[in-house]
Structures are given as structure tokens and as C-alpha cells.
Design a protein around this motif. Sequence first.
Motif, PDB file in Angstrom:
ATOM      1  N   GLU A 297      -7.307   3.248  -7.467  1.00  0.00           N
ATOM      2  CA  GLU A 297      -5.986   3.867  -7.347  1.00  0.00           C
ATOM      3  C   GLU A 297      -4.940   2.765  -7.305  1.00  0.00           C
ATOM      4  O   GLU A 297      -5.153   1.725  -6.676  1.00  0.00           O
ATOM      5  CB  GLU A 297      -5.906   4.705  -6.067  1.00  0.00           C
ATOM      6  N   ALA A 298      -3.823   2.966  -7.977  1.00  0.00           N
ATOM      7  CA  ALA A 298      -2.749   1.978  -7.978  1.00  0.00           C
ATOM      8  C   ALA A 298      -1.459   2.639  -7.512  1.00  0.00           C
ATOM      9  O   ALA A 298      -1.135   3.749  -7.935  1.00  0.00           O
ATOM     10  CB  ALA A 298      -2.566   1.378  -9.366  1.00  0.00           C
ATOM     11  N   GLU A 299      -0.721   1.959  -6.661  1.00  0.00           N
ATOM     12  CA  GLU A 299       0.515   2.523  -6.110  1.00  0.00           C
ATOM     13  C   GLU A 299       1.651   1.502  -6.175  1.00  0.00           C
ATOM     14  O   GLU A 299       1.498   0.365  -5.728  1.00  0.00           O
ATOM     15  CB  GLU A 299       0.314   2.956  -4.661  1.00  0.00           C
ATOM     16  N   LEU A 300       2.790   1.936  -6.719  1.00  0.00           N
ATOM     17  CA  LEU A 300       4.016   1.150  -6.671  1.00  0.00           C
ATOM     18  C   LEU A 300       4.806   1.675  -5.482  1.00  0.00           C
ATOM     19  O   LEU A 300       5.393   2.750  -5.535  1.00  0.00           O
ATOM     20  CB  LEU A 300       4.805   1.316  -7.972  1.00  0.00           C
ATOM     21  N   ALA A 301       4.778   0.909  -4.385  1.00  0.00           N
ATOM     22  CA  ALA A 301       5.377   1.364  -3.130  1.00  0.00           C
ATOM     23  C   ALA A 301       6.735   0.719  -2.917  1.00  0.00           C
ATOM     24  O   ALA A 301       6.898  -0.488  -3.106  1.00  0.00           O
ATOM     25  CB  ALA A 301       4.457   1.025  -1.965  1.00  0.00           C
ATOM     26  N   THR A 302       7.706   1.506  -2.519  1.00  0.00           N
ATOM     27  CA  THR A 302       9.027   0.980  -2.200  1.00  0.00           C
ATOM     28  C   THR A 302       9.028   0.443  -0.782  1.00  0.00           C
ATOM     29  O   THR A 302       8.696   1.161   0.163  1.00  0.00           O
ATOM     30  CB  THR A 302      10.101   2.072  -2.337  1.00  0.00           C
ATOM     31  N   GLY A 303       9.378  -0.827  -0.631  1.00  0.00           N
ATOM     32  CA  GLY A 303       9.438  -1.410   0.701  1.00  0.00           C
ATOM     33  C   GLY A 303       9.120  -2.888   0.706  1.00  0.00           C
ATOM     34  O   GLY A 303       8.779  -3.477  -0.318  1.00  0.00           O
ATOM     35  N   GLU A 304       9.238  -3.482   1.868  1.00  0.00           N
ATOM     36  CA  GLU A 304       8.965  -4.899   2.067  1.00  0.00           C
ATOM     37  C   GLU A 304       7.452  -5.092   2.181  1.00  0.00           C
ATOM     38  O   GLU A 304       6.775  -4.299   2.836  1.00  0.00           O
ATOM     39  CB  GLU A 304       9.690  -5.354   3.340  1.00  0.00           C
ATOM     40  N   PRO A 305       6.877  -6.118   1.535  1.00  0.00           N
ATOM     41  CA  PRO A 305       5.417  -6.235   1.447  1.00  0.00           C
ATOM     42  C   PRO A 305       4.670  -6.174   2.773  1.00  0.00           C
ATOM     43  O   PRO A 305       3.643  -5.492   2.877  1.00  0.00           O
ATOM     44  CB  PRO A 305       5.215  -7.593   0.767  1.00  0.00           C
ATOM     45  N   LEU A 306       5.147  -6.870   3.791  1.00  0.00           N
ATOM     46  CA  LEU A 306       4.427  -6.895   5.055  1.00  0.00           C
ATOM     47  C   LEU A 306       4.332  -5.503   5.666  1.00  0.00           C
ATOM     48  O   LEU A 306       3.281  -5.065   6.116  1.00  0.00           O
ATOM     49  CB  LEU A 306       5.110  -7.860   6.028  1.00  0.00           C
TER      50      LEU A 306
END
Length: 279
Positions: A85-94
Motif C-alpha cells: 500500500e502506498a500513501e501520500l500523506a499531508t503533514g510533517e514527516p516526523l
Amino acid sequence: MSDPVLVGVDGSETSLAAVDVGVREARLRGCGLKIVHAFIWPLMHVSLGPSPNGPAEGGLRHQAEGVLADARRRARALDPALEVEAELATGEPLGVLAGRSRRASLVVVGSRGLGRFSALVIGSVAVHLAAHAACPVLIVRGRPDPEGDVLVAVDGSGVGAEAVGFAFAAASARRAPLTALHAWHPHTGPADRAEPVPADAVVGWREKYPDVDVRTRLVEQHTRPALIEASRDAQLMVVGARGRGGFAGLLLGSTSQAVIQHAHCPVAVVRHTEAAGPA
């Protein structure tokens, strides 16, 4: 199926190496793989599409989607049967990785990143995840010896039981020997107290994992150089983490950073919970 192995990617070579390790770890655990790329730019209120005079395939969003697609292709090429599964998540990496770790069995990250993290060794990321992640964190670095032991640091405090258990499971899955290492120094305690520590730490786990060849080592040396030196011949090093902000047997500042940044093999950081031990 159990929770997936989570891999954070940013397009760097080390994050692609993390994909390779993530695929192997998922295969060993019999679970799926989840690849996440944290996309911070939407929060910065900047244009995400191509520029008016640039190519149609330009823009920050297309670039982010490309990073994720490359990582997914790499994982599928390594194991076509693996659920990915691949996800492009909005937010700061940590924050993104820490949040997603609640539904993961393991988080895998590379040793160096791109962008604004280009000059930052992954140590700070790993320390953050060790304090806040809900599962163990594996930092991919060095050149592990594929025939080497799984190395676990023990200190006799009892709070590293999760790390010892993780190390036994890893050694069993890899069909590798396990070395439990305790480093002591005259400034930190007498030898008669240090001597039983490695043997005591593996009590109970030997019975749960009878297939694992267990070795114990007591080293008269400061913890930091002892662990780094021992990692030269290991395929994986495992250390324990004590909740928010402390390491079992390791100083959160100098020693943990040194191990994460200078070990010669991947390092797994396993967080302490109230109850741990062989079932």
C-alpha cells in the motif's frame, strides 16, 4: 494478517534502501508493506501544480507522487506477491510516521534524507520515533554482515525485555545467532555485578526460541564504543528505549546518537512498555 511494516520515503537513495529492508521485514513477518511519503507543501499554501511555463508533468504534487510511485515499483519488483500500500500523506514527516506507527508492526527509515533534512543524520528522526512511535523503529544504515549475529544490548535493568524479545524473534526469523552484549566500566559498577547480566537477560527467551543459538558477551568498555565496535560483525543491532525521552542502558544524548549515527549495521530501537517478557 498482522499490522504492516511501515516505510517512510522521500526519494533519497537511503529511503529506497529502506524500502528494500521493509520488503524483507514484511516477508519475514508474513504481513503487508505500507509506504508513506509525507507531503508538507499543502500546509505551506504554495502552488502544487506545474508552473505556467513549465512542463505538464512538473510541480510539487507530481514530484511527490513520483517519489511514492518509484518506491512502490521497487517493492513490487522485489516481491510481486507482497501486499503493498502506498500513501501520500499531508503533514510533517516526523508527525506523520509517528501517527501511522499506531497501526504498524515496525517503522523502517533510511539514514539520511532529502530536502530540508539533507544535512541531517536520521538520528533525530529515530530518537523522535523512539519516544513517540507505537512500535519498534528500524534505522537502515551501514553495511551489515549477512552472516553476522543479531546483536542486542542488555544492561540488567529489566526495562529492555522488549528489545531482547525483538532480537530473539529477529534472530529466529533470520536463522541467525544472537549475541547479548553488556558493556561495563570500573566507573559504572563492579565486575561481580556486571558478570551475570547477559545471561540473566536471556532467561526465558531461550525456551521460547529454542532454535536460536545464543551467545553472551561481557565487555569491559564504555557502552558507546563497545556497541559500535561490536556492530561491525552484526547484521542487526537492537537497543531498548525507555518511554518518552530515555534509553534503557543508553544515554539519550551522546550514546544513543552515536549508536544510531555510527553503527556499522542497521539499528532497531524497541520501546519499553510496562509488561514485557517471554510468554
